[in-house]
Design a protein around this motif. Structure first.
Motif, PDB file in Angstrom:
ATOM      1  N   ILE A   1       0.832  -1.206   0.000  1.00 19.24           N
ATOM      2  CA  ILE A   1       0.000   0.000   0.000  1.00 19.24           C
ATOM      3  C   ILE A   1       0.868   1.258   0.000  1.00 19.24           C
ATOM      4  O   ILE A   1       0.483   2.289  -0.550  1.00 19.24           O
ATOM      5  N   ALA A   2       2.051   1.171   0.582  1.00 20.00           N
ATOM      6  CA  ALA A   2       2.977   2.306   0.540  1.00 20.00           C
ATOM      7  C   ALA A   2       3.447   2.550  -0.892  1.00 20.00           C
ATOM      8  O   ALA A   2       3.666   3.695  -1.292  1.00 20.00           O
ATOM      9  N   ASP A   3       3.587   1.488  -1.656  1.00 15.79           N
ATOM     10  CA  ASP A   3       4.012   1.613  -3.057  1.00 15.79           C
ATOM     11  C   ASP A   3       2.886   2.079  -3.969  1.00 15.79           C
ATOM     12  O   ASP A   3       3.095   2.894  -4.863  1.00 15.79           O
ATOM     13  N   THR A   4       1.688   1.550  -3.769  1.00 18.33           N
ATOM     14  CA  THR A   4       0.581   1.822  -4.698  1.00 18.33           C
ATOM     15  C   THR A   4      -0.301   2.980  -4.267  1.00 18.33           C
ATOM     16  O   THR A   4      -0.973   3.576  -5.099  1.00 18.33           O
ATOM     17  N   GLY A   5      -0.331   3.254  -2.968  1.00 18.72           N
ATOM     18  CA  GLY A   5      -1.310   4.184  -2.409  1.00 18.72           C
ATOM     19  C   GLY A   5      -2.589   3.432  -2.112  1.00 18.72           C
ATOM     20  O   GLY A   5      -2.885   2.406  -2.747  1.00 18.72           O
ATOM     21  N   PRO A   6      -3.359   3.886  -1.133  1.00 13.46           N
ATOM     22  CA  PRO A   6      -4.569   3.158  -0.740  1.00 13.46           C
ATOM     23  C   PRO A   6      -5.597   3.029  -1.855  1.00 13.46           C
ATOM     24  O   PRO A   6      -6.247   1.999  -1.985  1.00 13.46           O
ATOM     25  N   ASP A   7      -5.735   4.058  -2.678  1.00 14.93           N
ATOM     26  CA  ASP A   7      -6.759   4.020  -3.725  1.00 14.93           C
ATOM     27  C   ASP A   7      -6.441   3.023  -4.838  1.00 14.93           C
ATOM     28  O   ASP A   7      -7.335   2.600  -5.561  1.00 14.93           O
ATOM     29  N   ASN A   8      -5.175   2.670  -4.980  1.00 13.00           N
ATOM     30  CA  ASN A   8      -4.772   1.782  -6.071  1.00 13.00           C
ATOM     31  C   ASN A   8      -4.456   0.361  -5.637  1.00 13.00           C
ATOM     32  O   ASN A   8      -4.046  -0.442  -6.471  1.00 13.00           O
ATOM     33  N   LEU A   9      -4.610   0.060  -4.369  1.00 13.28           N
ATOM     34  CA  LEU A   9      -4.350  -1.319  -3.923  1.00 13.28           C
ATOM     35  C   LEU A   9      -5.590  -2.162  -4.184  1.00 13.28           C
ATOM     36  O   LEU A   9      -6.622  -1.996  -3.537  1.00 13.28           O
ATOM     37  N   THR A  10      -5.488  -3.039  -5.152  1.00 16.65           N
ATOM     38  CA  THR A  10      -6.588  -3.939  -5.498  1.00 16.65           C
ATOM     39  C   THR A  10      -6.308  -5.311  -4.896  1.00 16.65           C
ATOM     40  O   THR A  10      -5.186  -5.599  -4.453  1.00 16.65           O
ATOM     41  N   PHE A  11      -7.312  -6.170  -4.895  1.00 18.53           N
ATOM     42  CA  PHE A  11      -7.088  -7.542  -4.439  1.00 18.53           C
ATOM     43  C   PHE A  11      -6.081  -8.242  -5.337  1.00 18.53           C
ATOM     44  O   PHE A  11      -5.273  -9.035  -4.862  1.00 18.53           O
ATOM     45  N   ALA A  12      -6.099  -7.941  -6.622  1.00 18.82           N
ATOM     46  CA  ALA A  12      -5.139  -8.572  -7.532  1.00 18.82           C
ATOM     47  C   ALA A  12      -3.710  -8.156  -7.181  1.00 18.82           C
ATOM     48  O   ALA A  12      -2.802  -8.994  -7.134  1.00 18.82           O
ATOM     49  N   LYS A  13      -3.489  -6.869  -6.914  1.00 14.31           N
ATOM     50  CA  LYS A  13      -2.151  -6.401  -6.535  1.00 14.31           C
ATOM     51  C   LYS A  13      -1.740  -6.966  -5.179  1.00 14.31           C
ATOM     52  O   LYS A  13      -0.585  -7.332  -4.970  1.00 14.31           O
ATOM     53  N   ALA A  14      -2.680  -7.024  -4.250  1.00 16.77           N
ATOM     54  CA  ALA A  14      -2.391  -7.583  -2.932  1.00 16.77           C
ATOM     55  C   ALA A  14      -2.068  -9.073  -3.041  1.00 16.77           C
ATOM     56  O   ALA A  14      -1.176  -9.578  -2.351  1.00 16.77           O
ATOM     57  N   ALA A  15      -2.762  -9.757  -3.922  1.00 18.16           N
ATOM     58  CA  ALA A  15      -2.504 -11.185  -4.132  1.00 18.16           C
ATOM     59  C   ALA A  15      -1.112 -11.390  -4.719  1.00 18.16           C
ATOM     60  O   ALA A  15      -0.353 -12.263  -4.276  1.00 18.16           O
ATOM     61  N   ALA A  16      -0.760 -10.579  -5.707  1.00 16.07           N
ATOM     62  CA  ALA A  16       0.561 -10.702  -6.326  1.00 16.07           C
ATOM     63  C   ALA A  16       1.664 -10.449  -5.303  1.00 16.07           C
ATOM     64  O   ALA A  16       2.695 -11.124  -5.316  1.00 16.07           O
ATOM     65  N   ARG A  17       1.455  -9.506  -4.418  1.00 10.52           N
ATOM     66  CA  ARG A  17       2.462  -9.164  -3.413  1.00 10.52           C
ATOM     67  C   ARG A  17       2.572 -10.221  -2.319  1.00 10.52           C
ATOM     68  O   ARG A  17       3.661 -10.512  -1.836  1.00 10.52           O
ATOM     69  N   SER A  18       1.419 -10.768  -1.917  1.00  3.90           N
ATOM     70  CA  SER A  18       1.396 -11.674  -0.757  1.00  3.90           C
ATOM     71  C   SER A  18       1.574 -13.140  -1.117  1.00  3.90           C
ATOM     72  O   SER A  18       1.904 -13.950  -0.253  1.00  3.90           O
TER      73      SER A  18
END
Length: 193
Positions: A27-44
Motif C-alpha cells: 500500500i505504501a508503493d501503490t497508495g490506498p486508492d490503487n491497492l486492489t485484491f489482484a495487486k495484494a494477491a501478487a504481493r502476498s
C-alpha cells in the motif's frame, strides 16, 4: 470427495501480522486508492479470493492494513517512551527515534495519511496516538500538556519542511528544529547534545 474438498476452508498460508506487513509495503508503493485484491494477491502470494475471504472488501482490507500500521506506531511510541529519559533532551531523542528514514516514508506516507484522515476509525487512532505522544513529551517538558502538543506539531512540521527543502540529513535538520524550539520554549541547553 471432490465436492468435499471444494467446500473445505483453505488453511492460511501466512499469518495475519506477516500478511499485513507485506500489504503495508504494497500500500505504501501503490497508495490506498490503487491497492486492489489482484495487486495484494501478487504481493502476498495468496489468491485474490483468499484475500476477499479474509477481508470482505477492498475498503476493509485497506483499513486493516492501516490499523496494523497504527499498531506498529503505537508499539514504537510506547517503547521509545520507556527508553528515553524524562528530560527535554529525552523528548528530542524520542521524536528523532520515531522519525522515519527517507527510504521508508518521510514523504511517501502522505497518501496513507490522507486515508487516515478520511476514515473515521483511522482518524480516531491518529488522534489517540497524538494524545499519547503529546503526554509522553509533556512529561519530559515539565508536565505542561500544551508544550507536548506544540513539540509534536513542530516535529511533524519539521518533517514536512525537510521533505520540501532536503537541506541536509533529515535526522540532523529535524533535530536542530526541535532543539531550537526547546531553547525558545525556555529549556536552554538542556535539549542540546
Amino acid at each position: 470427495m471432490f465436492i468435499y474438498k471444494l467446500l473445505m476452508p483453505r488453511r492460511k498460508t501466512i499469518s495475519e501480522p506477516a500478511l499485513l506487513a507485506v500489504l503495508l509495503d504494497a500500500i505504501a508503493d501503490t497508495g490506498p486508492d490503487n491497492l486492489t485484491f489482484a495487486k495484494a494477491a501478487a504481493r502476498s502470494g495468496l489468491a485474490a479470493p483468499t484475500l476477499v475471504q479474509r477481508f470482505g472488501d477492498r475498503a476493509a482490507m485497506v483499513e486493516a492494513i492501516l490499523m496494523f500500521a497504527w499498531d506498529r506506531l503505537d508499539e514504537a511510541t510506547e517503547a521509545a517512551d520507556e527508553a528515553f529519559p524524562v528530560s527535554p533532551r529525552g523528548a528530542v531523542d524520542l521524536l528523532l527515534h520515531l522519525t522515519p528514514d527517507p527510504e521508508h516514508g518521510l514523504d511517501g506516507g502522505l497518501p496513507l495519511l490522507r486515508e487516515d484522515m478520511r476514515n473515521p476509525a483511522l482518524r480516531a487512532r491518529g488522534s489517540a496516538w497524538g494524545d499519547r505522544l503529546s503526554a509522553a513529551l509533556s512529561r519530559r517538558l515539565g508536565g505542561d500538556p500544551a508544550l507536548g502538543r506544540q513539540m509534536a506539531s513542530l516535529w511533524q512540521g519539521a518533517i514536512i519542511w525537510w521533505g520540501f527543502n532536503r537541506n541536509g540529513p533529515p535526522q540532523a535538520v529535524i533535530g536542530e528544529a526541535l532543539e531550537g524550539w526547546c531553547r525558545t520554549a525556555g529549556f536552554g541547553q538542556s535539549a542540546k547534545r
